[in-house]
Design a protein around this motif. Structure first.
Motif, PDB file in Angstrom:
ATOM      1  N   GLY A  77       0.850  -1.200   0.000  1.00 12.93           N
ATOM      2  CA  GLY A  77       0.000   0.000   0.000  1.00 12.93           C
ATOM      3  C   GLY A  77       0.884   1.248   0.000  1.00 12.93           C
ATOM      4  O   GLY A  77       1.949   1.261   0.622  1.00 12.93           O
ATOM      5  N   TYR A  99       4.655  -9.379  -2.333  1.00 13.07           N
ATOM      6  CA  TYR A  99       5.280 -10.281  -1.352  1.00 13.07           C
ATOM      7  C   TYR A  99       4.189 -11.214  -0.895  1.00 13.07           C
ATOM      8  O   TYR A  99       3.013 -11.008  -1.231  1.00 13.07           O
ATOM      9  N   VAL A 104      -1.058 -12.106   4.609  1.00 12.11           N
ATOM     10  CA  VAL A 104      -2.231 -11.296   4.954  1.00 12.11           C
ATOM     11  C   VAL A 104      -3.514 -12.125   4.876  1.00 12.11           C
ATOM     12  O   VAL A 104      -4.367 -12.072   5.764  1.00 12.11           O
ATOM     13  N   GLY A 150     -12.358  -6.824  -3.362  1.00  9.14           N
ATOM     14  CA  GLY A 150     -10.973  -6.683  -3.838  1.00  9.14           C
ATOM     15  C   GLY A 150     -10.398  -8.067  -4.030  1.00  9.14           C
ATOM     16  O   GLY A 150     -10.089  -8.759  -3.054  1.00  9.14           O
ATOM     17  N   GLY A 152      -7.636  -9.029  -5.820  1.00  4.83           N
ATOM     18  CA  GLY A 152      -6.268  -9.032  -6.349  1.00  4.83           C
ATOM     19  C   GLY A 152      -5.475 -10.148  -5.695  1.00  4.83           C
ATOM     20  O   GLY A 152      -6.028 -11.225  -5.414  1.00  4.83           O
ATOM     21  N   LYS A 153      -4.204  -9.890  -5.416  1.00  9.32           N
ATOM     22  CA  LYS A 153      -3.325 -10.962  -4.929  1.00  9.32           C
ATOM     23  C   LYS A 153      -3.803 -11.519  -3.582  1.00  9.32           C
ATOM     24  O   LYS A 153      -3.950 -12.729  -3.415  1.00  9.32           O
ATOM     25  N   ILE A 154      -4.072 -10.630  -2.629  1.00  6.02           N
ATOM     26  CA  ILE A 154      -4.442 -11.101  -1.286  1.00  6.02           C
ATOM     27  C   ILE A 154      -5.879 -11.630  -1.285  1.00  6.02           C
ATOM     28  O   ILE A 154      -6.158 -12.717  -0.751  1.00  6.02           O
ATOM     29  N   TYR A 172     -16.280  -8.575  -5.416  1.00  2.00           N
ATOM     30  CA  TYR A 172     -16.511  -7.215  -5.917  1.00  2.00           C
ATOM     31  C   TYR A 172     -15.146  -6.633  -6.256  1.00  2.00           C
ATOM     32  O   TYR A 172     -14.238  -6.603  -5.422  1.00  2.00           O
ATOM     33  N   ASP A 173     -14.994  -6.223  -7.504  1.00  2.00           N
ATOM     34  CA  ASP A 173     -13.715  -5.660  -7.952  1.00  2.00           C
ATOM     35  C   ASP A 173     -13.970  -4.968  -9.280  1.00  2.00           C
ATOM     36  O   ASP A 173     -14.944  -5.295  -9.972  1.00  2.00           O
ATOM     37  N   VAL A 174     -13.082  -4.048  -9.634  1.00  2.00           N
ATOM     38  CA  VAL A 174     -13.227  -3.412 -10.943  1.00  2.00           C
ATOM     39  C   VAL A 174     -12.730  -4.335 -12.060  1.00  2.00           C
ATOM     40  O   VAL A 174     -13.064  -4.135 -13.226  1.00  2.00           O
ATOM     41  N   PRO A 205      -7.335  -1.550  -2.206  1.00  2.00           N
ATOM     42  CA  PRO A 205      -6.453  -0.495  -1.677  1.00  2.00           C
ATOM     43  C   PRO A 205      -7.275   0.710  -1.221  1.00  2.00           C
ATOM     44  O   PRO A 205      -8.436   0.859  -1.622  1.00  2.00           O
ATOM     45  N   THR A 210     -12.447   4.347  -2.655  1.00  2.00           N
ATOM     46  CA  THR A 210     -12.740   3.281  -1.687  1.00  2.00           C
ATOM     47  C   THR A 210     -12.794   3.812  -0.250  1.00  2.00           C
ATOM     48  O   THR A 210     -13.157   3.067   0.663  1.00  2.00           O
ATOM     49  N   SER A 232      -6.974  -4.548   5.222  1.00  2.00           N
ATOM     50  CA  SER A 232      -6.422  -3.742   4.125  1.00  2.00           C
ATOM     51  C   SER A 232      -5.953  -2.368   4.614  1.00  2.00           C
ATOM     52  O   SER A 232      -4.766  -2.195   4.915  1.00  2.00           O
ATOM     53  N   ASP A 257      -7.382  -5.429  11.495  1.00  2.00           N
ATOM     54  CA  ASP A 257      -5.924  -5.351  11.627  1.00  2.00           C
ATOM     55  C   ASP A 257      -5.453  -3.936  11.328  1.00  2.00           C
ATOM     56  O   ASP A 257      -4.270  -3.637  11.455  1.00  2.00           O
ATOM     57  N   VAL A 258      -6.369  -3.097  10.898  1.00  2.00           N
ATOM     58  CA  VAL A 258      -6.043  -1.727  10.504  1.00  2.00           C
ATOM     59  C   VAL A 258      -7.141  -0.813  11.050  1.00  2.00           C
ATOM     60  O   VAL A 258      -8.267  -1.253  11.260  1.00  2.00           O
TER      61      VAL A 258
HETATM   62  P1  NAD Z   1      -3.762  -5.927  -5.424  1.00  2.00           P
HETATM   63  O1  NAD Z   1      -3.412  -4.680  -6.160  1.00  2.00           O
HETATM   64  O2  NAD Z   1      -3.212  -7.227  -5.909  1.00  2.00           O
HETATM   65  O3  NAD Z   1      -5.352  -6.072  -5.334  1.00  2.00           O
HETATM   66  C1  NAD Z   1      -6.211  -4.997  -5.115  1.00  2.00           C
HETATM   67  C2  NAD Z   1      -7.504  -5.252  -5.880  1.00  2.00           C
HETATM   68  O4  NAD Z   1      -8.396  -4.165  -5.602  1.00  2.00           O
HETATM   69  C3  NAD Z   1      -7.310  -5.307  -7.412  1.00  2.00           C
HETATM   70  O5  NAD Z   1      -7.873  -6.484  -7.931  1.00  2.00           O
HETATM   71  C4  NAD Z   1      -8.015  -4.058  -7.909  1.00  2.00           C
HETATM   72  O6  NAD Z   1      -8.622  -4.224  -9.180  1.00  2.00           O
HETATM   73  C5  NAD Z   1      -9.053  -3.840  -6.825  1.00  2.00           C
HETATM   74  N1  NAD Z   1      -9.521  -2.456  -6.789  1.00  2.00           N
HETATM   75  C6  NAD Z   1      -8.791  -1.328  -6.882  1.00  2.00           C
HETATM   76  N2  NAD Z   1      -9.589  -0.243  -6.834  1.00  2.00           N
HETATM   77  C7  NAD Z   1     -10.847  -0.708  -6.695  1.00  2.00           C
HETATM   78  C8  NAD Z   1     -12.118  -0.078  -6.584  1.00  2.00           C
HETATM   79  N3  NAD Z   1     -12.232   1.251  -6.604  1.00  2.00           N
HETATM   80  N4  NAD Z   1     -13.212  -0.858  -6.460  1.00  2.00           N
HETATM   81  C9  NAD Z   1     -13.107  -2.212  -6.458  1.00  2.00           C
HETATM   82  N5  NAD Z   1     -11.933  -2.865  -6.557  1.00  2.00           N
HETATM   83  C10 NAD Z   1     -10.816  -2.127  -6.671  1.00  2.00           C
HETATM   84  O7  NAD Z   1      -3.332  -5.656  -3.921  1.00  2.00           O
HETATM   85  P2  NAD Z   1      -3.056  -6.740  -2.780  1.00  2.00           P
HETATM   86  O8  NAD Z   1      -1.605  -7.100  -2.780  1.00  2.00           O
HETATM   87  O9  NAD Z   1      -4.069  -7.803  -2.826  1.00  2.00           O
HETATM   88  O10 NAD Z   1      -3.272  -5.829  -1.464  1.00  2.00           O
HETATM   89  C11 NAD Z   1      -4.543  -5.301  -1.156  1.00  2.00           C
HETATM   90  C12 NAD Z   1      -4.412  -4.289  -0.040  1.00  2.00           C
HETATM   91  O11 NAD Z   1      -4.061  -4.954   1.167  1.00  2.00           O
HETATM   92  C13 NAD Z   1      -3.266  -3.276  -0.220  1.00  2.00           C
HETATM   93  O12 NAD Z   1      -3.678  -2.174  -1.013  1.00  2.00           O
HETATM   94  C14 NAD Z   1      -2.964  -2.855   1.174  1.00  2.00           C
HETATM   95  O13 NAD Z   1      -3.725  -1.705   1.502  1.00  2.00           O
HETATM   96  C15 NAD Z   1      -3.435  -4.021   2.035  1.00  2.00           C
HETATM   97  N6  NAD Z   1      -2.341  -4.698   2.738  1.00  2.00           N
HETATM   98  C16 NAD Z   1      -2.415  -4.805   4.088  1.00  2.00           C
HETATM   99  C17 NAD Z   1      -1.411  -5.469   4.776  1.00  2.00           C
HETATM  100  C18 NAD Z   1      -1.450  -5.666   6.276  1.00  2.00           C
HETATM  101  O14 NAD Z   1      -0.426  -6.025   6.871  1.00  2.00           O
HETATM  102  N7  NAD Z   1      -2.572  -5.481   6.939  1.00  2.00           N
HETATM  103  C19 NAD Z   1      -0.319  -5.979   4.069  1.00  2.00           C
HETATM  104  C20 NAD Z   1      -0.291  -5.869   2.682  1.00  2.00           C
HETATM  105  C21 NAD Z   1      -1.309  -5.224   2.010  1.00  2.00           C
END
Ligand code: NAD
Length: 331
Positions: A77, A99, A104, A150, A152-154, A172-174, A205, A210, A232, A257-258
């Motif tokens: 983030g 990573y 997470v 969301g 994405g990866k996590i 739900y995701d774009v 994110p 958001t 997140s 966690d946040v």
């Molecule tokens: P990522 O970029 O792989 O996935 C984010 C997803 O959100 C994507 O699929 C994207 O299309 C979607 N997205 C973005 N904008 C959007 C919107 N307006 N509406 C709907 N969907 C939307 O990121 P990730 O690696 O999966 O990480 C997600 C979040 O987790 C990070 O942004 C960070 O804030 C948080 N995070 C927290 C910790 C922790 O220790 N608590 C650690 C790492 C990441």
């Protein structure tokens, strides 16, 4: 390069020193980056930041005046960096775009099951040799509908774990993640996801779009016996609205966690202090709320990759190489 590492804790030093192997000169400070502490970076061409360091436009102006050219963010983030200001002042910003998403996602499941099965309460009870079960009743996760906000990866890893539990998945995701579609996830509008889910987990994110996506109106859509998990960013949830919902008993449990005002609180030991954040203090009084201090990422594997990628980013910048971790402002 000479790098000032802000908000540095013993574990940051351990992992960064191991990854660095003496390649760059790392100086550690416990200070968090803000308007006052930007002066510490005077003469450092690079700084390394974490989630609560505030690289605002004013801070970036001061960093640039002091000769800083690189902000190496040691997280995924990066909502704490004003990328437009960075570009304007000729500062490159980089992050750790990948990573272990398992760190997470697995933690989110941990929060869910701790809340659901009251493991934290059982731990305290059994330490006093109280082995009664009253008050510890949970429910099967198998068969639940899980809403992943969301994917994405996590979010995708979280979805796959919940699929393993025997849940059906809403997303739900774009964009639509093929890995999630392969698990049978159905993408729906946010409102529909909130209405239908027994468990909602946030993995988008923090962006202007958001910010406070979980608010009075959207909380009202959720099932009154649903669990809400946020690993997140705190700003996704309007905490005052969440407290209202908790007071009304309109949610089964919340794992956080946040927290939107975590800066200056999380990552610090305040056990001897008077807590001045009444919202956080109120949140802590609910038996069905579990707050952890932004630790979801904190595994050996994630810390190793974060440190190695951060050092690689600094080296690439020094040697004039672009890589996938350069952050650019959205147009
Ligand atoms: P990522 O970029 O792989 O996935 C984010 C997803 O959100 C994507 O699929 C994207 O299309 C979607 N997205 C973005 N904008 C959007 C919107 N307006 N509406 C709907 N969907 C939307 O990121 P990730 O690696 O999966 O990480 C997600 C979040 O987790 C990070 O942004 C960070 O804030 C948080 N995070 C927290 C910790 C922790 O220790 N608590 C650690 C790492 C990441």
């Amino acid at each position: 390069m000479d790098v000032l590492v802000y908000d540095a804790h013993s574990y940051d030093r351990t992992f960064l020193d191991a990854a660095n192997q003496g390649r760059h000169r790392l100086t550690y400070t416990a200070a968090q980056l803000d308007v006052q502490t930007a002066a510490l970076a005077q003469g450092f061409p690079a700084i390394c930041c974490f989630v609560n360091d505030q690289a605002t436009a004013e801070v970036i102006e001061r960093l640039a005046a002091g000769g800083t050219r690189l902000i190496a963010q040691r997280s995924t983030g990066y909502n704490n960096i004003d990328l437009i200001a960075a570009e304007q002042y000729g500062i490159t910003a980089m992050r750790v775009s990948y990573y272990s998403p398992y760190s997470v996602a697995e933690f989110a499941v941990g929060l869910l099951q701790t809340l659901n099965r009251r493991i934290h309460r059982a731990y305290n009870r059994t330490r006093e040799f109280n082995f009664r079960l009253a008050g510890l009743l949970g429910r099967d996760i198998h068969g639940s509908t899980v809403g992943v906000v969301g994917t994405g990866k996590i979010g995708a890893v979280f979805a796959s774990i919940m699929h393993g539990f025997g849940c059906s998945l809403l997303g739900y995701d774009v964009t639509h993640n093929p890995d999630c579609l392969a698990l049978g996830m159905r993408y729906v509008p946010l409102e529909e996801l909130l209405r239908a889910s027994d468990i909602v987990s946030l993995h988008v994110p923090l962006l202007p779009e958001t910010y406070h996506m979980i608010n009075r109106e959207t909380l009202a859509l959720m099932k009154p016996d649903a669990f809400l998990i946020n690993t997140s960013r705190g700003g996704l949830i309007d905490t005052d609205a969440l407290i209202e919902t908790l007071r009304a008993g309109r949610i089964a449990g919340v794992g956080l966690d946040v927290y939107e005002e975590e800066e200056g609180v999380f990552f610090h030991d305040l056990s001897d202090r008077v807590i001045t954040d009444d919202t956080l203090a109120r949140l802590m009084t609910f038996p069905n709320v579990l707050v952890t201090g932004h630790q979801a990422f904190f595994t050996r594997e994630a810390m190793t990759t974060i440190a190695e990628t951060t050092i690689r980013n600094i080296t690439d910048f020094e040697e004039g190489r672009e890589n996938e971790n350069i952050l650019r402002p959205r147009r």
